[in-house]
Design a protein around this motif. Structure first.
Motif, PDB file in Angstrom:
ATOM      1  N   ASP A 126       7.232  -6.428   0.476  1.00 55.93           N
ATOM      2  CA  ASP A 126       7.876  -5.798  -0.563  1.00 55.93           C
ATOM      3  C   ASP A 126       7.185  -4.705  -1.102  1.00 55.93           C
ATOM      4  O   ASP A 126       7.917  -3.823  -2.086  1.00 55.93           O
ATOM      5  CB  ASP A 126       8.150  -6.987  -1.374  1.00 55.93           C
ATOM      6  N   ALA A 127       5.960  -4.422  -0.935  1.00 50.90           N
ATOM      7  CA  ALA A 127       5.179  -3.286  -1.501  1.00 50.90           C
ATOM      8  C   ALA A 127       4.053  -2.793  -0.430  1.00 50.90           C
ATOM      9  O   ALA A 127       3.678  -3.702   0.390  1.00 50.90           O
ATOM     10  CB  ALA A 127       4.447  -3.779  -2.859  1.00 50.90           C
ATOM     11  N   LEU A 128       3.620  -1.523  -0.656  1.00 56.03           N
ATOM     12  CA  LEU A 128       2.749  -0.976   0.159  1.00 56.03           C
ATOM     13  C   LEU A 128       1.281  -1.814   0.104  1.00 56.03           C
ATOM     14  O   LEU A 128       0.709  -2.027   1.255  1.00 56.03           O
ATOM     15  CB  LEU A 128       2.331   0.456  -0.372  1.00 56.03           C
ATOM     16  N   ASP A 129       0.804  -2.252  -1.082  1.00 55.19           N
ATOM     17  CA  ASP A 129      -0.509  -3.049  -0.680  1.00 55.19           C
ATOM     18  C   ASP A 129      -0.113  -4.574  -0.251  1.00 55.19           C
ATOM     19  O   ASP A 129      -1.274  -4.828   0.097  1.00 55.19           O
ATOM     20  CB  ASP A 129      -1.147  -2.955  -2.295  1.00 55.19           C
ATOM     21  N   GLU A 130       0.912  -4.847   0.045  1.00 55.03           N
ATOM     22  CA  GLU A 130       1.173  -6.245   0.760  1.00 55.03           C
ATOM     23  C   GLU A 130       0.777  -6.040   2.089  1.00 55.03           C
ATOM     24  O   GLU A 130       0.327  -6.850   2.922  1.00 55.03           O
ATOM     25  CB  GLU A 130       2.631  -6.651   0.500  1.00 55.03           C
ATOM     26  N   VAL A 131       0.904  -4.491   2.623  1.00 55.56           N
ATOM     27  CA  VAL A 131       0.494  -4.677   4.007  1.00 55.56           C
ATOM     28  C   VAL A 131      -0.940  -4.945   4.125  1.00 55.56           C
ATOM     29  O   VAL A 131      -1.469  -5.843   5.185  1.00 55.56           O
ATOM     30  CB  VAL A 131       0.813  -2.972   4.431  1.00 55.56           C
ATOM     31  N   GLU A 132      -1.824  -4.516   3.314  1.00 56.07           N
ATOM     32  CA  GLU A 132      -3.231  -4.732   3.392  1.00 56.07           C
ATOM     33  C   GLU A 132      -3.629  -6.174   3.340  1.00 56.07           C
ATOM     34  O   GLU A 132      -4.423  -6.814   3.899  1.00 56.07           O
ATOM     35  CB  GLU A 132      -3.986  -3.840   2.376  1.00 56.07           C
ATOM     36  N   LEU A 133      -2.800  -6.724   2.079  1.00 55.68           N
ATOM     37  CA  LEU A 133      -3.062  -8.033   1.817  1.00 55.68           C
ATOM     38  C   LEU A 133      -2.800  -9.067   3.182  1.00 55.68           C
ATOM     39  O   LEU A 133      -3.486  -9.802   3.310  1.00 55.68           O
ATOM     40  CB  LEU A 133      -2.084  -8.407   0.617  1.00 55.68           C
ATOM     41  N   ILE A 134      -1.760  -8.775   3.792  1.00 50.63           N
ATOM     42  CA  ILE A 134      -1.267  -9.778   4.641  1.00 50.63           C
ATOM     43  C   ILE A 134      -2.166  -9.580   5.879  1.00 50.63           C
ATOM     44  O   ILE A 134      -2.652 -10.291   6.480  1.00 50.63           O
ATOM     45  CB  ILE A 134       0.152  -9.483   5.279  1.00 50.63           C
ATOM     46  N   ASP A 135      -2.463  -8.217   6.376  1.00 50.79           N
ATOM     47  CA  ASP A 135      -3.312  -7.865   7.233  1.00 50.79           C
ATOM     48  C   ASP A 135      -4.718  -8.566   7.117  1.00 50.79           C
ATOM     49  O   ASP A 135      -5.383  -8.729   8.192  1.00 50.79           O
ATOM     50  CB  ASP A 135      -3.481  -6.354   7.344  1.00 50.79           C
TER      51      ASP A 135
END
Ligand SMILES: *Cc1c(COP(=O)(O)O)cnc(C)c1O
Length: 420
Positions: A126-135
């Motif tokens: 849902d957000a750009l920073d979620e990519v990093e969080l999940i990764d």
């Protein structure tokens, strides 16, 4: 109609609601189980007959419980969850986590970890920073969709519009942020980009916004050379609360939506994706009825008549929250004339209203039962303990009769987390 008067008593599948209320108490949520199953089957038929590769994910937030999830599993539905609690409920019911996807505009680290450990099928970024969080949490590949914002305005209450440009949900396809996120997903270690998701809003009564969204999204995908395997077009299919509401015409609308999907795929020379939809309200709303007992009646001469019931905004929040309107009828039909009446709850707020200026029989008296129709979605799931009210019981009624699927909260449960 499976909710109808039989010998002047409101009944579901032939089972009278006054006996059910006597046995289970009030306030009580009563669901027509057959109706829930028929709604699931209706969506399956429409999408299957269109020859699509598809899946239907029920939006848990409309109403969830262990027995509800079990029913959904029997009806070959998949599931959309928006919190650790909704996922926990599904897992406890034995639902395969591979068939669940995780939504939310602010998934916590704890939630992402829990979802990955449970073996969730898809996460909707849902957000750009979620990519990093999940990764950073994932230890294996995880399929993701990106929630995009197609910038389609819809004609519904402001609080349930979600696909407009200025929104806390998703990333815009018009200002470059969605594209940035697609690229970030592709560059990440564990996230596998499968496609896009959008949810335009709720209680939509026609296909036009879905067709507008398809057109914007296909143009964007083509302009940016993005290939998708999955297209999730969300939920929001409207139901009939009151006479003037238009119910979303599932069969004809999906025919038009799918025709447009096919023609756009041809025009842009793209593969027809796996189509996901996420109906919540339209699966359960019309199957649910709340039964209340009438208590105090106040007739203020020359002004108004108030009929108070034994529940209120602790189990019926949509009227205080969005001025939602409902049809209220007596469980036992009387033949007295209808009188303009405000039906109100018993909680300590003036806004605790079930309906204003309703037409209900003039001879209603203490102890009579009232039924509020179309309360199957966003009622029990929005219920609270405000005023230390206990959450009501929930029963499913099928041909055989009524069975409890959620017990009424006990007084002890109201203080179970209190330090004594
Ligand atoms: C709320 C919501 C749904 C379901 O909406 P209904 O109006 O209940 O059909 C589906 N998808 C998402 C992402 C939602 O937020």
């Amino acid at each position: 109609m499976t909710l109808e008067y039989v010998n002047d008593e409101l009944s579901i599948n032939g089972h009278g609601l006054s006996n059910i209320a006597k046995e289970h108490g009030t306030p009580l949520f009563v669901y027509d189980e057959n109706k829930i199953r028929n709604q699931c089957r209706k969506y399956h038929n429409v999408l299957k007959n269109a020859g699509l590769d598809y899946s239907i994910s029920y939006a848990s937030k409309a109403f969830t419980s262990v027995q509800m999830v079990k029913l959904l599993q029997e009806e070959n539905m998949k599931l959309d969850v928006v919190s650790q609690g909704e996922l926990f409920t599904a897992v406890k019911a034995g639902f395969d986590a591979k068939d669940i996807h995780f939504h939310g505009n602010n998934k916590t680290q704890e939630e992402v970890k829990y979802a990955l450990e449970a073996g969730i099928g898809l996460i909707v970024v849902d957000a750009l920073d979620e990519v990093e969080l999940i990764d950073s949490i994932a230890t294996a590949d995880i399929d993701v969709l990106l929630r995009i914002n197609p910038g389609v305005d819809v004609d519904t209450h402001e609080f349930i519009q979600t696909g407009q440009e200025d929104s806390k949900f998703g990333l815009s396809i018009h200002n470059g942020s969605a594209l940035k996120a697609v690229n970030a997903i592709k560059e990440s270690k564990h996230l596998k980009f499968k496609g896009v998701h959008y949810h335009l809003g709720s209680q939509l009564d026609a296909e036009a916004p879905f067709i507008n969204a398809l057109e914007s999204v296909y143009k964007w995908l083509s302009d940016e050379s993005i290939e998708i395997e999955v297209l999730n077009m969300g939920g929001g299919y409207g139901v009939k609360y009151i006479e003037s509401d238009l119910r979303f015409p599932v069969e004809s609308a999906f025919k038009n939506i799918i025709d447009r999907l096919n023609s756009l795929s041809r025009a842009y020379d793209m593969q027809i994706p796996h189509v996901m939809i996420e109906p919540g309200r339209s699966i359960v709303a019309e199957a649910g009825t709340t039964i209340y007992e009438v208590g105090v009646i106040k007739d203020i001469p020359g002004l108004s008549k108030y009929v108070s019931i034994d529940g209120g905004m602790s189990d019926h929040l949509r009227t205080p929250l969005y001025d939602a309107e409902y049809e209220v009828v007596p469980v036992n039909k009387t033949y007295s004339d209808n009188v303009n009446t405000h039906v109100v709850g018993k909680l300590c707020e003036s806004g605790d209203i079930i309906g204003k200026n309703l037409n209900v029989p003039g001879d209603l008296k203490r102890g009579d039962l009232l039924a509020v129709k179309t309360t199957g979605a966003y009622h029990y799931s929005m219920a609270s303990n405000y005023n230390q009210m206990r959450k009501p019981a929930v029963v499913f009624v099928n041909d055989e009769g009524a069975r409890t699927i959620i017990k009424r909260q006990t007084l002890e449960q109201i203080i179970e987390n209190d330090i004594l």
